[in-house]
Design an enzyme around this catalytic site. Structure first.
Site, mmCIF file in Angstrom:
data_model
loop_
_atom_site.group_PDB
_atom_site.id
_atom_site.type_symbol
_atom_site.label_atom_id
_atom_site.label_comp_id
_atom_site.label_asym_id
_atom_site.label_seq_id
_atom_site.Cartn_x
_atom_site.Cartn_y
_atom_site.Cartn_z
ATOM 1 N N GLU A 273 45.034 37.785 36.355
ATOM 2 C CA GLU A 273 43.922 38.471 35.685
ATOM 3 C C GLU A 273 42.995 39.177 36.679
ATOM 4 O OE1 GLU A 273 43.898 38.562 32.376
ATOM 5 O OE2 GLU A 273 45.606 37.214 32.243
ATOM 6 N N PHE B 48 41.142 29.850 26.452
ATOM 7 C CA PHE B 48 41.345 30.677 25.259
ATOM 8 C C PHE B 48 41.997 32.004 25.659
ATOM 9 C CE2 PHE B 48 39.858 34.016 22.349
ATOM 10 C CZ PHE B 48 40.346 33.518 21.150
ATOM 11 N N GLY B 49 43.115 32.320 25.025
ATOM 12 C CA GLY B 49 43.812 33.581 25.271
ATOM 13 C C GLY B 49 43.732 34.481 24.047
ATOM 14 N N TYR B 50 43.503 35.778 24.293
ATOM 15 C CA TYR B 50 43.354 36.718 23.170
ATOM 16 C C TYR B 50 44.222 37.964 23.350
ATOM 17 C CZ TYR B 50 40.419 38.842 26.692
ATOM 18 O OH TYR B 50 39.994 39.372 27.879
ATOM 19 N N GLY B 51 44.871 38.105 24.525
ATOM 20 C CA GLY B 51 45.701 39.288 24.794
ATOM 21 C C GLY B 51 47.102 38.815 25.142
ATOM 22 N N SER B 52 47.554 39.170 26.354
ATOM 23 C CA SER B 52 48.906 38.738 26.742
ATOM 24 C C SER B 52 49.006 37.219 26.800
ATOM 25 C CB SER B 52 49.298 39.338 28.094
ATOM 26 O OG SER B 52 48.561 38.759 29.146
HETATM 27 C C1 SIN Z 1 43.949 37.186 27.626
HETATM 28 O O1 SIN Z 1 45.073 37.408 27.185
HETATM 29 O O2 SIN Z 1 43.267 36.222 27.192
HETATM 30 C C2 SIN Z 1 43.347 38.011 28.728
HETATM 31 C C3 SIN Z 1 43.846 39.397 28.813
HETATM 32 C C4 SIN Z 1 45.302 39.533 29.108
HETATM 33 O O3 SIN Z 1 45.803 38.891 30.059
HETATM 34 O O4 SIN Z 1 45.997 40.258 28.410
#
Ligand code: SIN
Length: 196
Positions: free
Chosen positions: A99, A24-28
């Site tokens: 990360e 699951f990704g929530y940022g980049s």
């Molecule tokens: C994410 O995107 O899920 C983790 C944080 C990031 O790499 O920005």
């Protein structure tokens, strides 16, 4: 401050015996996958909320002038919407490096449209990591994001790309939208084409 979490994440063996797993990704990870995946689906996780409270010393800032990037903080009842990727376990190796500035793999339940669920992983930078910045005045957070710059590019692009990606997914995130509005007001021009 930097604490490399690569080795800690490599000790996590969850899903190693599977052919594939959900990330699951929530940022980049929403707008810049940069890794191979078998399938990608919008999803949400529960009990977490997205906040620009994590310092970035390696991607969107420097050790001297860290940027601010997204992490998840626990909030009972909250939903965090993002993008789920079905990947092979080997794909986690380069992601652990990407990360490495404080994020740890966390096992979580992913909820897909239509009610389907799956166990998967997400990377979370908790408040006890060395790069955690925590909450600050919105104006101060926006100024820091507007001014920081690191090896992966301007910090403002990270925020504005995320705001655009969430809008495209039909997700309302008041924290991200408020910071994006403030960063636009601080310096209206984008610094260049959206990086791939
Ligand atoms: C994410 O995107 O899920 C983790 C944080 C990031 O790499 O920005």
């Amino acid at each position: 401050m930097v604490q490399d979490t690569t080795a800690l994440n490599r000790r996590m063996t969850h899903f190693d015996d599977r052919d594939s797993l959900w990330l699951f990704g929530y940022g980049s990870l929403i707008w810049k996958a940069g890794f191979p995946y078998l399938e990608r689906r919008p999803a949400h996780i529960r009990g977490w909320t997205r906040r620009f409270w994590q310092g970035s010393h390696d991607h969107r800032g420097t050790p001297e002038a860290p940027g601010r990037v997204a992490t998840l903080v626990p909030e009972p009842g909250a939903l965090c919407h993002g993008m789920a990727y079905r990947i092979t376990p080997e794909t986690l190796r380069p992601l652990d490096v990407r990360e490495k500035n404080g994020y740890l793999r966390e096992v979580t339940t992913l909820f897909f449209e239509g009610g389907e669920t799956a166990q998967g992983l997400t990377y979370i930078a908790t408040e006890d990591n060395a790069a955690f910045l925590g909450e600050a005045e919105p104006t101060a957070m926006a100024r820091q994001i507007a001014e920081a710059h690191g090896p992966s590019g301007p910090n403002r692009d990270y925020l504005l790309n995320l705001a655009e990606a969430l809008e495209a997914l039909g997700v309302e995130d008041p924290h991200v939208a408020d910071l994006a509005r403030r960063v636009h007001a601080h310096s209206p021009a984008r610094t260049g084409p959206k990086p791939m």
